[in-house]
Design a protein around this motif. Sequence first.
Motif, short mmCIF file in Angstrom:
data_model
loop_
_atom_site.label_atom_id
_atom_site.label_comp_id
_atom_site.label_asym_id
_atom_site.label_seq_id
_atom_site.Cartn_x
_atom_site.Cartn_y
_atom_site.Cartn_z
N ASN A 379 26.24 8.54 24.09
CA ASN A 379 24.53 8.92 24.47
C ASN A 379 23.21 8.25 24.67
O ASN A 379 22.65 8.66 23.46
CB ASN A 379 24.16 10.80 23.98
N THR A 382 18.19 10.71 24.82
CA THR A 382 18.73 11.81 24.61
C THR A 382 17.14 12.40 23.54
O THR A 382 17.14 11.05 22.77
CB THR A 382 19.49 11.72 24.29
N THR A 384 16.58 15.51 20.76
CA THR A 384 16.68 15.98 19.46
C THR A 384 16.09 17.40 18.71
O THR A 384 15.12 16.11 18.54
CB THR A 384 17.44 16.17 19.04
N PRO A 416 26.59 12.61 13.42
CA PRO A 416 26.69 13.91 14.42
C PRO A 416 26.39 14.53 14.96
O PRO A 416 26.20 14.72 16.49
CB PRO A 416 27.76 14.78 13.42
N LEU A 417 24.35 15.15 14.81
CA LEU A 417 23.46 15.13 15.85
C LEU A 417 23.43 14.22 16.78
O LEU A 417 23.15 14.35 17.42
CB LEU A 417 22.65 15.37 14.98
N GLU A 419 26.10 12.25 18.21
CA GLU A 419 26.60 12.43 19.18
C GLU A 419 26.90 14.47 20.30
O GLU A 419 27.20 14.15 20.41
CB GLU A 419 27.84 12.59 18.31
N ASN A 420 26.19 15.22 19.06
CA ASN A 420 25.73 15.92 20.39
C ASN A 420 24.84 17.02 19.29
O ASN A 420 24.04 17.96 18.47
CB ASN A 420 26.79 17.18 19.47
N LYS A 422 22.57 18.84 20.69
CA LYS A 422 21.96 20.47 20.48
C LYS A 422 23.00 21.08 19.35
O LYS A 422 23.46 22.75 19.98
CB LYS A 422 22.74 20.88 22.66
N ARG A 423 23.18 20.25 18.68
CA ARG A 423 24.88 21.19 18.02
C ARG A 423 23.52 21.81 16.63
O ARG A 423 23.06 21.51 16.75
CB ARG A 423 25.71 19.92 16.93
N TRP A 425 22.01 22.39 13.11
CA TRP A 425 21.95 21.28 12.60
C TRP A 425 21.35 21.88 10.97
O TRP A 425 21.60 23.19 10.66
CB TRP A 425 21.29 20.40 12.80
#
Length: 520
Positions: A379, A382, A384, A416-417, A419-420, A422-423, A425
Motif C-alpha cells: 500500500n 496511504t 492513517t 499491521p497498521l 498493511e491495513n 483503517k484497522r 488500533w
Amino acid sequence: MIKKHCIYLLLVFLILSCAKQKTEPKKKPNVLFVSIDDLRPSLGVYGDTIVHSPNIDQLASEGITFRQTFAQSAVCAPSRASLMTGLRPDSTRVWHLGDKFREINPNTVTMPQYFSKHGYYTVNLGKIFHNYMPDSISWDEPDLRPSRYLKPDWIGRDGETFYISEEVAKSQEIKRDSLLKLRPIRYADGWNTGPAWEAADVHDTMYYDGAQNKLTKNVLTRLAKMDQPFYMGLGFFRPHLPFTAPKKYWDLYDKNKIPLASNPKIPKDAPIHSMNSMYELRHYDGFNHIGHPTSAFVMPEDTARTLRQGYYASVSYVDKLLGDLVNHMKDIGIYDNTIIIVWGDHGWKLGDHNSWGKMTNYNIDLKVPLIIRYPDQINRGTQTHAFTELVDIFPSLCELANIPVPDYMQGTSFVPLIENPKRKWKKAAFSQFHRRPRVSADGKRYMGYSINTQEYHYIEWYGWDPKKGERGEYKTAELYDAINDPTETVNIVQDEKYKVAIETLSKQLNEGWRNAKPSL
C-alpha cells in the motif's frame, strides 16, 4: 544442432539461476533514519497549504503517512531517548534536557546498537540523540561531520549554531568566552548566541545542514559498495532555532501572507504552570526581554511574521536537501532496497498559546510528522489517523527489517497498521512533561501526564520529587475537547457535564499504555 545446443545452455542457465535465487537469502533492507529537529506537521501531506515541501510530500506518496503520531515528551532529550530505546520517559528516567540516558543506565541498548548486533553497519551524521551526544557505543561510525567543522574548539558545538555572517561569528566567540568563565558547562558549549534568523544569499552547502548533506551523499556511495546492510542515522538541525537558511527558501514565502496562529492565547482556565517560559528564544539577540506566555507580553506582529517565515523557510531548506539525497540514492542504486523513515522529535509553537517553542503537554508540541517508505510496500501513498507514538518506531523498524523485536519494548510495532491503515488500533497515546521551578510561572515543580483519545485530551499535574524520580500529590488537571476544540483554547475540566468522562480518562491515564494497546 547448434540451435539445440543453445537452447540446452539456456535451460541450464535458467535452472542454475532459479537454484541460486532459492539458496541465497534476500538481502536485508538498509535503513535511512531521518530526524528533522523541531519539525511539527507543517508539511503539505499533513494539509498545510502554506509550506513548500514537495520532496517530503513525494516520499509520502510512495509510503505511508501517520497523521496522529505523538511524542512521549515535548523536548529533545527525553523524546529522543525514549524513541531510541523503545522505552517511555519514566523508564529511561530522562525527563529534561540535562539528563543523559547513558549516564543514567550505562547498559542501555539503543536502536542502532541493536541493529548492529543483527548484522547492520551503523553510521551517524547530525543530531540523533540530544545535541552532540554521539554515543559511540551505538555506532560503527559515530558523529561524522563535514571537514570544515572539525576544529578542536567546535567538538561540543551544535550544527544549529553556525551563521554565515563573520560579524556574528566574532560576536559569538566573545560572548562564549564570557559565558564559559561564569559556568564552564553550557548548552551547545556556549555557542547558542546570535540573531534568531539569517537569510544569506549562499549555496545550500554553506549552511551546516547542506554541508552535512553533501557528506551524507559521499558516505552513502561508500556504504552502497558494502555487502553488509547499513543503518544510517541522519539528523537535520533545521528548523530548530535560529532560523538560518539560504535566502532562496525565505523567498518562497511572503511573510505578510503567512497566517498568524489561530490560537494566540493561552488556554482559558489552564493552570499557570502549564506553559513554558520561552527561555529558548530568549537566548537570541533582541529577545532577552520577552515575558512569560502567561504575562501581558505579546510578540509584535512583524516579528511574529518573520519568525514564522523563518520556520517555513527552514522546513523548505531541509525538504530540498532530503529530495537531493533521495535522488542520489536512486542514482547509486540503493533506493529500492532502503527503508526510509522521516520523523520530528516534537512539535513547536509559532505564536500558538502566546508562545514560541515547545516544552508543554499541549498537542501543538506533542503531535509530530512520521512518514515511512520501505521496499516491497504493497500500500503506497496511504494515510492513517490511528494513534501512533514515537516509542513505536523501534519495534516497527525491527519488524520491517525482519529482525527479532526485543520483548521489553514499550511501544507497539505499527506494521499491521501499515498493511491495513483503517484497522482498529491503539485506544490512546501517552505523553508527559517535567516542569521545573526556574521556568514555571509559579516557581514550583510539577510532572504532567497526558492522555490523548479520539474525543479528548486529558492532563493531570502532580508534584514531583526529582531526587527519587517519583510523583507526589495530585495538583490539578486539564481537559480539552479534541473534536470541537482541536487547537485547545478552553480547559473544560471544571465543567460538570464532563464529570463522568474525566473519571474514565483519569482511570485510563493511570492504567497506562499497556491497557491501550491494540488487539493484534
